[in-house]
Design a protein around this motif. Structure first.
Motif, PDB file in Angstrom:
ATOM      1  N   LEU A  53     -14.468  -5.072  31.355  1.00 56.38           N
ATOM      2  CA  LEU A  53     -12.601  -4.824  30.874  1.00 56.38           C
ATOM      3  C   LEU A  53     -13.110  -5.911  30.156  1.00 56.38           C
ATOM      4  O   LEU A  53     -13.551  -7.395  30.162  1.00 56.38           O
ATOM      5  CB  LEU A  53     -12.296  -4.939  32.276  1.00 56.38           C
ATOM      6  CG  LEU A  53     -12.395  -3.783  33.221  1.00 56.38           C
ATOM      7  CD1 LEU A  53     -11.599  -4.180  35.349  1.00 56.38           C
ATOM      8  CD2 LEU A  53     -12.148  -2.378  32.855  1.00 56.38           C
ATOM      9  N   ILE A  54     -12.784  -5.615  28.720  1.00 56.04           N
ATOM     10  CA  ILE A  54     -12.490  -6.571  27.713  1.00 56.04           C
ATOM     11  C   ILE A  54     -10.933  -6.439  27.429  1.00 56.04           C
ATOM     12  O   ILE A  54     -10.505  -5.062  26.905  1.00 56.04           O
ATOM     13  CB  ILE A  54     -13.662  -6.113  26.780  1.00 56.04           C
ATOM     14  CG1 ILE A  54     -14.745  -5.420  26.784  1.00 56.04           C
ATOM     15  CG2 ILE A  54     -13.066  -7.104  25.566  1.00 56.04           C
ATOM     16  CD1 ILE A  54     -15.666  -5.260  26.331  1.00 56.04           C
ATOM     17  N   THR A  55     -10.717  -7.390  26.608  1.00 53.00           N
ATOM     18  CA  THR A  55      -9.088  -7.888  25.821  1.00 53.00           C
ATOM     19  C   THR A  55      -9.346  -8.844  24.582  1.00 53.00           C
ATOM     20  O   THR A  55     -10.750 -10.054  25.167  1.00 53.00           O
ATOM     21  CB  THR A  55      -8.198  -7.840  27.087  1.00 53.00           C
ATOM     22  OG1 THR A  55      -8.093  -9.902  27.429  1.00 53.00           O
ATOM     23  CG2 THR A  55      -7.650  -7.279  27.849  1.00 53.00           C
ATOM     24  N   ALA A  56      -8.664  -8.128  23.834  1.00 46.84           N
ATOM     25  CA  ALA A  56      -9.128  -9.083  22.322  1.00 46.84           C
ATOM     26  C   ALA A  56      -7.774  -9.644  21.735  1.00 46.84           C
ATOM     27  O   ALA A  56      -6.649  -8.653  22.079  1.00 46.84           O
ATOM     28  CB  ALA A  56      -9.851  -8.462  21.677  1.00 46.84           C
ATOM     29  N   ASP A  57      -7.670 -10.754  21.445  1.00 43.88           N
ATOM     30  CA  ASP A  57      -5.759 -10.687  21.451  1.00 43.88           C
ATOM     31  C   ASP A  57      -6.001 -10.543  19.778  1.00 43.88           C
ATOM     32  O   ASP A  57      -6.879 -10.434  19.436  1.00 43.88           O
ATOM     33  CB  ASP A  57      -5.643 -12.631  21.707  1.00 43.88           C
ATOM     34  CG  ASP A  57      -5.380 -12.897  23.197  1.00 43.88           C
ATOM     35  OD1 ASP A  57      -4.872 -11.878  23.757  1.00 43.88           O
ATOM     36  OD2 ASP A  57      -5.405 -14.107  23.192  1.00 43.88           O
ATOM     37  N   GLY A  58      -5.016 -10.544  19.420  1.00 45.78           N
ATOM     38  CA  GLY A  58      -4.737  -9.475  17.935  1.00 45.78           C
ATOM     39  C   GLY A  58      -3.734 -10.235  17.175  1.00 45.78           C
ATOM     40  O   GLY A  58      -2.074 -10.411  17.989  1.00 45.78           O
ATOM     41  N   ARG A  59      -2.780  -9.743  16.531  1.00 43.58           N
ATOM     42  CA  ARG A  59      -1.824  -9.637  15.630  1.00 43.58           C
ATOM     43  C   ARG A  59      -1.369 -11.011  15.616  1.00 43.58           C
ATOM     44  O   ARG A  59      -0.160 -11.885  15.737  1.00 43.58           O
ATOM     45  CB  ARG A  59      -0.702  -9.601  15.943  1.00 43.58           C
ATOM     46  CG  ARG A  59      -1.087  -7.910  16.121  1.00 43.58           C
ATOM     47  CD  ARG A  59       0.335  -6.250  16.413  1.00 43.58           C
ATOM     48  NE  ARG A  59      -0.188  -5.522  16.697  1.00 43.58           N
ATOM     49  CZ  ARG A  59       0.956  -4.223  17.383  1.00 43.58           C
ATOM     50  NH1 ARG A  59       1.752  -5.058  18.443  1.00 43.58           N
ATOM     51  NH2 ARG A  59       0.166  -3.106  17.912  1.00 43.58           N
ATOM     52  N   GLN A  60      -2.458 -11.929  15.734  1.00 45.01           N
ATOM     53  CA  GLN A  60      -2.089 -13.456  15.227  1.00 45.01           C
ATOM     54  C   GLN A  60      -2.895 -14.762  14.184  1.00 45.01           C
ATOM     55  O   GLN A  60      -3.756 -13.412  14.033  1.00 45.01           O
ATOM     56  CB  GLN A  60      -2.901 -14.351  17.211  1.00 45.01           C
ATOM     57  CG  GLN A  60      -1.453 -13.396  18.155  1.00 45.01           C
ATOM     58  CD  GLN A  60      -2.025 -13.981  19.315  1.00 45.01           C
ATOM     59  OE1 GLN A  60      -2.187 -15.416  19.417  1.00 45.01           O
ATOM     60  NE2 GLN A  60      -2.544 -13.074  20.285  1.00 45.01           N
ATOM     61  N   THR A  61      -2.379 -15.288  14.400  1.00 42.27           N
ATOM     62  CA  THR A  61      -3.207 -15.993  13.119  1.00 42.27           C
ATOM     63  C   THR A  61      -4.338 -17.016  13.720  1.00 42.27           C
ATOM     64  O   THR A  61      -5.375 -16.903  13.049  1.00 42.27           O
ATOM     65  CB  THR A  61      -2.416 -17.485  12.256  1.00 42.27           C
ATOM     66  OG1 THR A  61      -1.626 -18.258  13.409  1.00 42.27           O
ATOM     67  CG2 THR A  61      -1.057 -16.636  11.380  1.00 42.27           C
ATOM     68  N   ASP A  62      -4.192 -17.229  14.451  1.00 45.31           N
ATOM     69  CA  ASP A  62      -5.003 -17.896  15.435  1.00 45.31           C
ATOM     70  C   ASP A  62      -6.366 -17.333  16.206  1.00 45.31           C
ATOM     71  O   ASP A  62      -7.057 -17.228  17.025  1.00 45.31           O
ATOM     72  CB  ASP A  62      -4.994 -18.485  15.891  1.00 45.31           C
ATOM     73  CG  ASP A  62      -4.353 -19.110  17.448  1.00 45.31           C
ATOM     74  OD1 ASP A  62      -4.163 -17.769  17.661  1.00 45.31           O
ATOM     75  OD2 ASP A  62      -4.547 -19.738  17.981  1.00 45.31           O
ATOM     76  N   SER A  63      -5.866 -15.397  16.224  1.00 46.17           N
ATOM     77  CA  SER A  63      -6.822 -14.349  16.872  1.00 46.17           C
ATOM     78  C   SER A  63      -6.771 -13.326  16.142  1.00 46.17           C
ATOM     79  O   SER A  63      -5.038 -12.412  16.228  1.00 46.17           O
ATOM     80  CB  SER A  63      -6.248 -14.055  18.978  1.00 46.17           C
ATOM     81  OG  SER A  63      -7.199 -13.499  19.098  1.00 46.17           O
ATOM     82  N   VAL A  64      -7.009 -12.328  14.945  1.00 41.96           N
ATOM     83  CA  VAL A  64      -6.906 -11.104  14.539  1.00 41.96           C
ATOM     84  C   VAL A  64      -6.704 -10.090  15.293  1.00 41.96           C
ATOM     85  O   VAL A  64      -5.891  -9.266  14.476  1.00 41.96           O
ATOM     86  CB  VAL A  64      -7.248 -11.231  12.423  1.00 41.96           C
ATOM     87  CG1 VAL A  64      -7.373 -12.735  12.578  1.00 41.96           C
ATOM     88  CG2 VAL A  64      -8.931 -11.087  13.325  1.00 41.96           C
ATOM     89  N   GLY A  65      -7.701  -9.775  15.792  1.00 34.74           N
ATOM     90  CA  GLY A  65      -7.605  -8.701  16.739  1.00 34.74           C
ATOM     91  C   GLY A  65      -8.466  -8.209  15.826  1.00 34.74           C
ATOM     92  O   GLY A  65      -9.976  -8.938  15.613  1.00 34.74           O
ATOM     93  N   LEU A  66      -9.164  -6.721  16.860  1.00 35.80           N
ATOM     94  CA  LEU A  66     -10.578  -6.312  15.837  1.00 35.80           C
ATOM     95  C   LEU A  66      -9.303  -4.195  15.762  1.00 35.80           C
ATOM     96  O   LEU A  66      -8.602  -3.984  15.963  1.00 35.80           O
ATOM     97  CB  LEU A  66     -11.236  -5.483  17.646  1.00 35.80           C
ATOM     98  CG  LEU A  66     -11.076  -6.932  17.897  1.00 35.80           C
ATOM     99  CD1 LEU A  66     -12.176  -6.107  19.207  1.00 35.80           C
ATOM    100  CD2 LEU A  66     -12.591  -7.404  17.828  1.00 35.80           C
ATOM    101  N   SER A  67     -10.477  -3.955  14.565  1.00 35.83           N
ATOM    102  CA  SER A  67     -10.221  -2.728  14.667  1.00 35.83           C
ATOM    103  C   SER A  67     -11.239  -1.618  15.567  1.00 35.83           C
ATOM    104  O   SER A  67     -11.594  -2.372  16.571  1.00 35.83           O
ATOM    105  CB  SER A  67     -11.010  -2.830  13.038  1.00 35.83           C
ATOM    106  OG  SER A  67     -11.806  -2.262  12.832  1.00 35.83           O
ATOM    107  N   VAL A  68     -10.213  -0.203  15.463  1.00 38.29           N
ATOM    108  CA  VAL A  68     -11.333   0.230  16.280  1.00 38.29           C
ATOM    109  C   VAL A  68     -12.580   0.488  16.172  1.00 38.29           C
ATOM    110  O   VAL A  68     -13.299   0.481  17.545  1.00 38.29           O
ATOM    111  CB  VAL A  68     -10.656   1.674  16.776  1.00 38.29           C
ATOM    112  CG1 VAL A  68     -11.615   2.311  17.233  1.00 38.29           C
ATOM    113  CG2 VAL A  68      -9.135   2.025  16.713  1.00 38.29           C
ATOM    114  N   SER A  69     -13.852   0.452  15.044  1.00 36.14           N
ATOM    115  CA  SER A  69     -14.574   0.450  14.795  1.00 36.14           C
ATOM    116  C   SER A  69     -15.079  -0.762  15.262  1.00 36.14           C
ATOM    117  O   SER A  69     -16.310  -0.932  16.264  1.00 36.14           O
ATOM    118  CB  SER A  69     -14.533   0.246  12.879  1.00 36.14           C
ATOM    119  OG  SER A  69     -16.042   0.393  13.188  1.00 36.14           O
TER     120      SER A  69
END
Length: 552
Positions: free
Chosen positions: A484-500
């Motif tokens: 199970l993986i979470t990736a933070d995004g929509r932040q300047t110090d964690s930009v997130g991931l595209s689906v690819s």
């Protein structure tokens, strides 16, 4: 995941407050409003082609492009790891993303449009004194979608959000719509493996051969209400947010799974078409990814009625994928399809009172005997009872059936891709997701099949799939472990991931089968009672359900 407009974003420490959140999924990338037409200008327009994403290297682990992190053993067979992908010091410019008119009455305005439209708008803006550029957008090629998405228009490149906001005010004063945007959130920027990022990642790994606890899915007190992942994981080793759910009363009952959901062997929600699901068929977390469909019916002797759904507001089908629905029977993510004629069954897990309104409702006890036939919908169910509701022309069919029925049998089952009934045990958990990411160790990102590509809304794929967002990922690795993986995004110090990029990360972490679960503002991981990640909305969101790991 929740659609998020590209309107102004405010940065506070690690998180950003996000305007206009709605529903349980990521971003459509659209900006509220439309671009007003202005006289053409002869000013030159830049046509900056966004570089196509680089060819993906084969999976080689994440060590080469990750910062040192932490790892802890939560129990025998359960570990939690936290690390950052890419360059923690990576920084990007702020810009203003312009809403482009589609030029077609049946297509929504969006951040991307045709080359001609983008050129025209950029020319108009440059004529008004703004530094506007038209850019081609090219997405990674997925199994059934991707490539050239259209052109977008950006105004300026600024070191701070405040400066970008000032430019947005100028844009709006000219009658255009747009929002401030951090360019690190673009799916066509260098990814973490290429020195981009950063992306903060948390990983839970559960080995069913060694773990001596249990892995369960939970929804709280009832289906129609939401709780945070922290609340649903109280007293547990760990938990993550799970499937898509209804977000907003206009789309149905908030908290209702928007797709398949089974808890401890009880099927409580129908599928969205044949979208992929996480299936756990063992107390200790033995899992698989399966495409399931749903069948439901009530029968009495030789008479039967097919059901349209279970535990959802009749007439509203979140994410579509049903039968005889409008505008489509196919999965269509973040869209609520409608059907004026439906029969839906409700179990006592739904909530305090079944949905109220016009139609017919039949109350059945645990032995299949009819207790009540009500000319309006909305009843409090007692232990063992279930309700059958009908709306539209289907009320006559249900009335006739109830008049003649003696004992009613309820059939509620999932079928696999071969049409075989999914075996349910007291330990079976089923959680909805999508799109698919990996199958048998190979990238197999089926965004179109799973409803993330909309012909009438080019912003859906652009914002939800191509752009970077918070993601929650689930799958099985080559050793049979649940990951199970979470990736933070929509932040300047964690930009997130595209689906690819989510598929890339799953592959590099050794998964052989994987899907995207709900993400966006819903993404959350809790370990030992503490929220480990940083929700994009600034605070933890209440969700429909969670996957919870409990020790003995």
């Amino acid at each position: 995941m929740d659609p998020v407009t590209t309107s102004t974003r405010r940065t506070t420490t690690r998180t950003l407050s996000v305007a206009a959140l709605s529903c349980a999924l990521l971003t459509t990338g659209t900006v509220a409003g439309s671009v007003a037409a202005t006289p053409d200008s002869s000013a030159a327009t830049a046509d900056t082609a966004a570089a196509p994403a680089a060819e993906r290297e084969p999976a080689a682990g994440v060590g080469a492009f990750r910062s040192a992190g932490t790892e802890q053993r939560l129990a025998r067979g359960v570990t939690h790891e936290s690390f950052t992908l890419g360059d923690p010091a990576a920084a990007y410019s702020w810009t203003v993303q312009v809403t482009l008119p589609s030029g077609q009455d049946d297509v929504r305005d969006a951040p991307v449009s045709s080359r001609e439209t983008a050129h025209r708008v950029a020319t108009e803006l440059r004529g008004a004194g703004l530094d506007a550029n038209a850019e081609a957008v090219v997405a990674d090629q997925l199994a059934d979608s991707g490539g050239y998405l259209g052109h977008r228009v950006r105004v300026g490149a600024f070191p701070t959000e405040a400066e970008a906001e000032a430019a947005r005010s100028e844009l709006m004063a000219l009658g255009y719509a747009g929002g401030t945007w951090y360019e690190g959130w673009d799916g066509d920027q260098p990814d973490a493996a290429e020195g981009g990022g950063p992306v903060n990642v948390d990983v839970l790994t559960i080995d069913p051969r060694r773990f001596d606890g249990e892995v369960t899915a939970g929804f709280g007190e009832d289906i129609e209400r939401t709780e945070t992942t922290s609340e649903l994981s109280e007293g547990a080793l760990a938990g993550v947010n799970a499937g898509f759910f209804v977000y907003g009363e206009q789309h149905g009952a908030p908290g209702d799974p928007a797709g398949a959901a089974a808890y401890n062997g009880e099927i409580l929600s129908e599928t969205v078409g044949d979208r992929p699901n996480l299936v756990i068929d063992h107390r200790k977390g033995k899992a698989s990814i399966q495409r399931l469909t749903w069948e439901g019916r009530v029968s009495s002797g030789s008479e039967r009625l097919d059901l349209d759904g279970i535990n959802r507001v009749p007439g509203k089908i979140r994410n579509c994928g049903g039968t005889d629905d409008l505008p489509t029977d196919a999965p269509k993510h973040d869209v609520t399809c409608t059907d004026e004629d439906e029969i839906v069954v409700f179990t006592e897990e739904y909530g305090a009172v079944t949905p109220e309104g016009e139609g017919l409702e039949v109350i059945v006890d645990g032995r299949g005997r009819i207790q009540e036939v009500n000319q309006e919908r909305g009843t409090e169910l007692s232990d063992g009872q279930y309700a059958i509701q009908a709306i539209g022309t289907d009320t006559a069919d249900l009335h006739e059936f109830a008049t003649e029925a003696r004992r009613i049998k309820l059939t509620n089952e999932y079928l696999d891709e071969r049409g075989r009934k999914l075996r349910m045990t007291p330990h079976t958990q089923v959680l909805n997701g999508g799109p698919n990411l990996l199958t048998d160790g190979e990238r197999n990102v089926t965004a179109a099949r799973d409803g993330m590509v909309h012909a009438d809304n080019p912003g859906q794929f652009y914002g939800w799939t191509h752009q970077r967002n918070p993601r929650t990922i689930a799958g099985v690795d080559g050793r049979g472990r649940l990951v199970l993986i979470t990736a933070d995004g929509r932040q300047t110090d964690s930009v997130g991931l595209s689906v690819s990029e989510a598929a890339d990360l799953a592959e590099r972490l050794g998964l052989v089968d994987a899907i995207n679960l709900d993400g966006g503002g819903s993404t959350a991981m809790v370990v030992d009672g503490e929220l480990e990640n940083s929700p994009s909305g600034g605070t933890e969101r209440a969700v429909g359900d969670a996957l919870v790991i409990r020790g003995r």
